[in-house]
Structures are given as C-alpha cells and as structure tokens.
Motif scaffolding. Structure first.
Motif, PDB file in Angstrom:
ATOM      1  N   THR A 286     -19.476   5.547 -20.271  1.00 55.89           N
ATOM      2  CA  THR A 286     -18.025   5.375 -20.383  1.00 55.89           C
ATOM      3  C   THR A 286     -17.531   4.299 -19.424  1.00 55.89           C
ATOM      4  O   THR A 286     -16.730   3.443 -19.796  1.00 55.89           O
ATOM      5  CB  THR A 286     -17.307   6.712 -20.098  1.00 55.89           C
ATOM      6  N   ARG A 287     -18.020   4.331 -18.192  1.00 55.27           N
ATOM      7  CA  ARG A 287     -17.629   3.293 -17.214  1.00 55.27           C
ATOM      8  C   ARG A 287     -18.013   1.911 -17.714  1.00 55.27           C
ATOM      9  O   ARG A 287     -17.228   0.969 -17.642  1.00 55.27           O
ATOM     10  CB  ARG A 287     -18.304   3.563 -15.871  1.00 55.27           C
TER      11      ARG A 287
ATOM     12  N   LYS B 199     -18.515   0.930 -20.794  1.00 54.18           N
ATOM     13  CA  LYS B 199     -17.710   0.593 -21.967  1.00 54.18           C
ATOM     14  C   LYS B 199     -16.353   0.027 -21.543  1.00 54.18           C
ATOM     15  O   LYS B 199     -15.927  -1.029 -22.025  1.00 54.18           O
ATOM     16  CB  LYS B 199     -17.508   1.842 -22.821  1.00 54.18           C
ATOM     17  N   TYR B 200     -15.677   0.707 -20.639  1.00 58.26           N
ATOM     18  CA  TYR B 200     -14.347   0.261 -20.235  1.00 58.26           C
ATOM     19  C   TYR B 200     -14.408  -0.983 -19.364  1.00 58.26           C
ATOM     20  O   TYR B 200     -13.513  -1.817 -19.406  1.00 58.26           O
ATOM     21  CB  TYR B 200     -13.582   1.392 -19.566  1.00 58.26           C
ATOM     22  N   LYS B 201     -15.453  -1.134 -18.598  1.00 59.51           N
ATOM     23  CA  LYS B 201     -15.606  -2.333 -17.779  1.00 59.51           C
ATOM     24  C   LYS B 201     -15.780  -3.551 -18.672  1.00 59.51           C
ATOM     25  O   LYS B 201     -15.195  -4.605 -18.442  1.00 59.51           O
ATOM     26  CB  LYS B 201     -16.810  -2.197 -16.833  1.00 59.51           C
ATOM     27  N   GLU B 202     -16.590  -3.417 -19.725  1.00 56.30           N
ATOM     28  CA  GLU B 202     -16.791  -4.520 -20.668  1.00 56.30           C
ATOM     29  C   GLU B 202     -15.501  -4.859 -21.410  1.00 56.30           C
ATOM     30  O   GLU B 202     -15.221  -6.012 -21.658  1.00 56.30           O
ATOM     31  CB  GLU B 202     -17.898  -4.162 -21.670  1.00 56.30           C
ATOM     32  N   ASN B 203     -14.712  -3.852 -21.748  1.00 52.06           N
ATOM     33  CA  ASN B 203     -13.442  -4.087 -22.459  1.00 52.06           C
ATOM     34  C   ASN B 203     -12.422  -4.789 -21.580  1.00 52.06           C
ATOM     35  O   ASN B 203     -11.608  -5.560 -22.067  1.00 52.06           O
ATOM     36  CB  ASN B 203     -12.872  -2.771 -22.988  1.00 52.06           C
ATOM     37  N   GLN B 204     -12.440  -4.544 -20.266  1.00 48.29           N
ATOM     38  CA  GLN B 204     -11.497  -5.185 -19.347  1.00 48.29           C
ATOM     39  C   GLN B 204     -11.814  -6.664 -19.166  1.00 48.29           C
ATOM     40  O   GLN B 204     -10.927  -7.464 -19.000  1.00 48.29           O
ATOM     41  CB  GLN B 204     -11.517  -4.491 -17.990  1.00 48.29           C
TER      42      GLN B 204
END
Length: 85
Positions: free
Chosen positions: A75-76, A78-83
C-alpha cells in the motif's frame, strides 16, 4: 493420484521451499490457481513426502505471520508511486 498431478505437487513444493515464496507467487509461476496450490501443498503433498510437506508448512506459516507487513508495504509503495506521477 495421476502422475502429472504428483509431479506438479512436488515441483510446486520444491519451488516454495527454495524461494520462500507465497502461495500466490507459486500459483503465478506454475500458471494454476491459488486454490490448486493450496490443495496441492496441504492435502496432496503430505501423502507424497511428509518431510517436504513439513518444510512447506514452515514457509507458509512464516508467510502468514508476515502478511500484515507485506500488505502495508504494498500500500505504501502504491501511494508513493501515485504521488510521484
């Protein structure tokens, strides 16, 4: 048990022990469902090779104990890549 099933069970079990992988990863590598892998290593394998079954069970127990950590990491990531995008 048919020969090709016995062969698959032993190959999957050896792969799980060698790479300390999850049921999901083994299913992907051997192109079968997670249910098939799980049935192979929990029901069929003990009838073929009790020692190998014990080793696989140790790996699966370790994976189960660590799964909450893996999920959080995914999850971390995934969201890091999206940011970044």
């Amino acid at each position: 048990m048919q020969d090709y099933i016995q062969e698959r069970v032993l190959k999957i079990a050896a792969y799980i022990v060698e790479y300390k992988c999850t049921v999901r990863r083994a299913a992907t590598v051997f192109n079968v469902s997670k249910s098939t892998v799980h049935k192979d290593v929990t029901e069929r394998l003990p009838r073929l090779d009790k020692n190998l079954a014990r080793e696989v069970r140790e790996v699966l127990n370790a994976n189960k104990a660590e799964r909450h950590l893996r999920g959080g990491e995914a999850t971390r990531k995934k969201y890091k890549e999206n940011q970044v995008s």
